[in-house]
Design an enzyme around this catalytic site. Structure first.
Site, short mmCIF file in Angstrom:
data_model
loop_
_atom_site.label_atom_id
_atom_site.label_comp_id
_atom_site.label_asym_id
_atom_site.label_seq_id
_atom_site.Cartn_x
_atom_site.Cartn_y
_atom_site.Cartn_z
CE LYS A 124 -13.54 6.76 48.30
NZ LYS A 124 -14.51 5.84 48.21
NE ARG A 179 2.61 -6.71 38.02
CZ ARG A 179 3.41 -6.65 36.94
NH1 ARG A 179 3.98 -5.48 36.67
NH2 ARG A 179 3.99 -8.01 36.57
CG HIS A 236 5.85 -11.75 37.39
ND1 HIS A 236 4.44 -12.10 37.27
CD2 HIS A 236 5.86 -10.97 36.09
CE1 HIS A 236 3.82 -11.67 36.15
NE2 HIS A 236 4.76 -10.85 35.47
NE ARG A 287 5.08 -7.10 28.42
CZ ARG A 287 5.18 -6.25 27.50
NH1 ARG A 287 5.03 -6.63 26.25
NH2 ARG A 287 5.76 -5.12 27.61
CB THR A 288 0.98 -9.14 34.09
OG1 THR A 288 2.32 -9.02 33.67
CG2 THR A 288 0.40 -10.10 34.74
#
Lengths: 305, 151
Positions: free
Chosen positions: A82, A103, A131, A53-54
């Site tokens: 890595k 995120r 958030h 969604r975000t």
């Protein structure tokens, strides 16, 4: 108000005026869309943890403003595998983009990224911490539906213990003069650190486990999913799952103007039979995410002052 | 009172950390890392104190503390006082004070904090000085005195 080059990391960094300014900018953009506002600008979308969604909402916001999007939707194919540090990844990304949306599963990652980056960072969620764009879109949704954020009776329902969106929204609401109803089972009550903050800011609130006792008073009901992954014991989860279910049988108890919000995804807290009633606001809420994120992208890149 | 003066004046140059609550004496010794020190060190424990009942006291010859060391002592022994001794005289005496921000001294108690995942300096904002309550600048977790751990 100066938002150019500002990082959007935590709702706690915002004053009331700044919140209202973002909402005002979103409203302007919604009434007068500008499909070339971000033309020639690049947004890096760095999702170290998947989020449908975000991510889609940010990418759609940027694309609809005429900007370009680069990035990754999970760390699997990146140099992180890595062993590259977050710091170095951000140092690289800032060379490629005018704004970075990220995120990350680790708390505080966005704040650290902001220290590494010369271009603005927008936090799309850092672990269980913050958030902020969700909170701003929630506030925008309330304001748009109700014409105000002050003087409302706002209920929070479900998992108030772990629900990050609930914590952030209640923090933001301390700037406004609304009354909060915190409705949850005893075991999923709002943590004390948040109710202490409500006390400190003299916010009126009531804690209640019986939804029916307060449902008739509410102007807004913010429902949340009881998250299965929070319970180590499936038996324990079963005890609380489905403890609150909103469905048509409750309609006579609702205020006619009650609006139901939900950060989505829902499981069974809101029956789909409510989707076509005037109470359902949750899909519109998700749509408002685009508008609010457009406003933020334009503000931090200085395209809107 | 005379007994206390005598103890303090017993070193020529150095530092006396006084009024350490008895239970924290060894904690303070640990902060100052006196175990590996070549300086003259005296540690007193369970000494009588009017204000604390029992107190601890540490004298270190030939050493003056850095601000960071004093700030660290304040986190664990907020009632302590520092006496700077020069030529057998107390030239400066002050109470330790918990600073408003704490940089690079302590670890974040949240295992999922970025400061524990990536090598970066920790930074905490002090919310309450007594009892001590701090907030991580990065993960925003609030940490009480009982969970404070040195790096």
């Amino acid at each position: 108000m100066e938002f150019r080059n500002r990082d959007i990391i935590s709702i706690k960094d915002f004053t009331k005026d700044e919140i209202l300014y973002v909402l005002k900018t979103a409203k302007k953009l919604e009434s007068r869309p500008n499909p070339s506002l971000m033309k020639g600008r690049v947004m890096a979308s760095l999702f170290f943890e998947p989020s449908t969604r975000t991510r889609l909402s940010f990418e759609s916001a940027m694309t609809r403003l005429g900007g370009q999007v680069i990035g990754f939707s999970e760390p699997g194919n990146t140099s992180l595998k890595k062993g590259e540090t977050l710091w170095d990844t951000i140092k690289m990304a800032e060379q490629y983009a005018d704004v970075i949306v990220m995120r990350h599963p680790v708390e505080g990652a966005a704040r650290l990224a902001a220290e590494a980056s010369g271009v603005p960072i927008i936090n799309g969620g850092d672990g269980a911490n913050q958030h902020p764009t969700q909170t701003l879109l929630d506030l925008y949704t309330i304001q748009k539906a109700k014409g105000k954020i002050d003087g409302l009776n706002i209920g929070f329902l479900g998992d108030l213990k772990y629900g990050r969106t609930v914590h952030s929204l209640s923090t933001a609401l301390t700037h406004f003069n609304s009354t909060l109803y915190l409705i949850s089972p005893e075991a999923l009550k709002m943590p004390e650190s948040y109710t202490e903050e409500l006390d400190r800011k003299k916010v009126k609130y009531h804690e209640e486990s019986d939804l029916m006792k307060v449902i008739g008073k509410l102007d807004v009901l913010y429902a949340t999913r009881i998250q299965k992954e929070r319970f180590p014991d499936p038996m324990e989860y079963k005890k609380y799952a489905g403890v609150y279910k909103l469905d048509k049988s409750m309609l006579p108890h609702f205020k006619p103007t009650l609006k139901i919000m939900h950060p989505l995804p829902r499981v069974d807290e809101i029956h789909p039979e409510l989707d076509n009633t005037p109470h359902a606001l949750y899909f519109e809420q998700a749509g408002n995410g685009i508008t609010v994120r457009q406003a933020l992208l334009a503000l931090v890149t200085g395209r809107i002052k | 009172m005379t007994g206390k003066t005598l103890k303090i004046s017993a070193i020529m140059d150095g530092t006396v950390i006084d009024h350490i609550s008895a239970a924290n004496t060894f904690r303070v010794a640990e902060i100052l890392n006196i175990k590996g020190s070549a300086n003259v060190v005296t540690v007193g424990m369970n000494l009588e104190s009017k204000s604390l009942g029992k107190k601890g006291l540490i004298k270190i010859g030939g050493r003056f503390l850095t601000k960071q060391e004093v700030d660290t002592i304040a986190l664990f022994a907020p009632e302590a006082s520092i006496n700077i001794i020069k030529n057998f005289e107390v030239t400066k005496k002050f109470r330790v004070e918990v600073p408003d921000t704490i940089n690079g001294i302590i670890k974040c108690a949240n295992p999922n904090c970025i400061t524990n995942a990536e090598r970066t300096k920790t930074n905490f904002h002090v919310l309450d000085k007594n009892p001590l309550k701090i907030k991580c600048h990065y993960c925003e977790r609030v940490i009480g005195k009982e969970n404070i751990e040195l790096i």
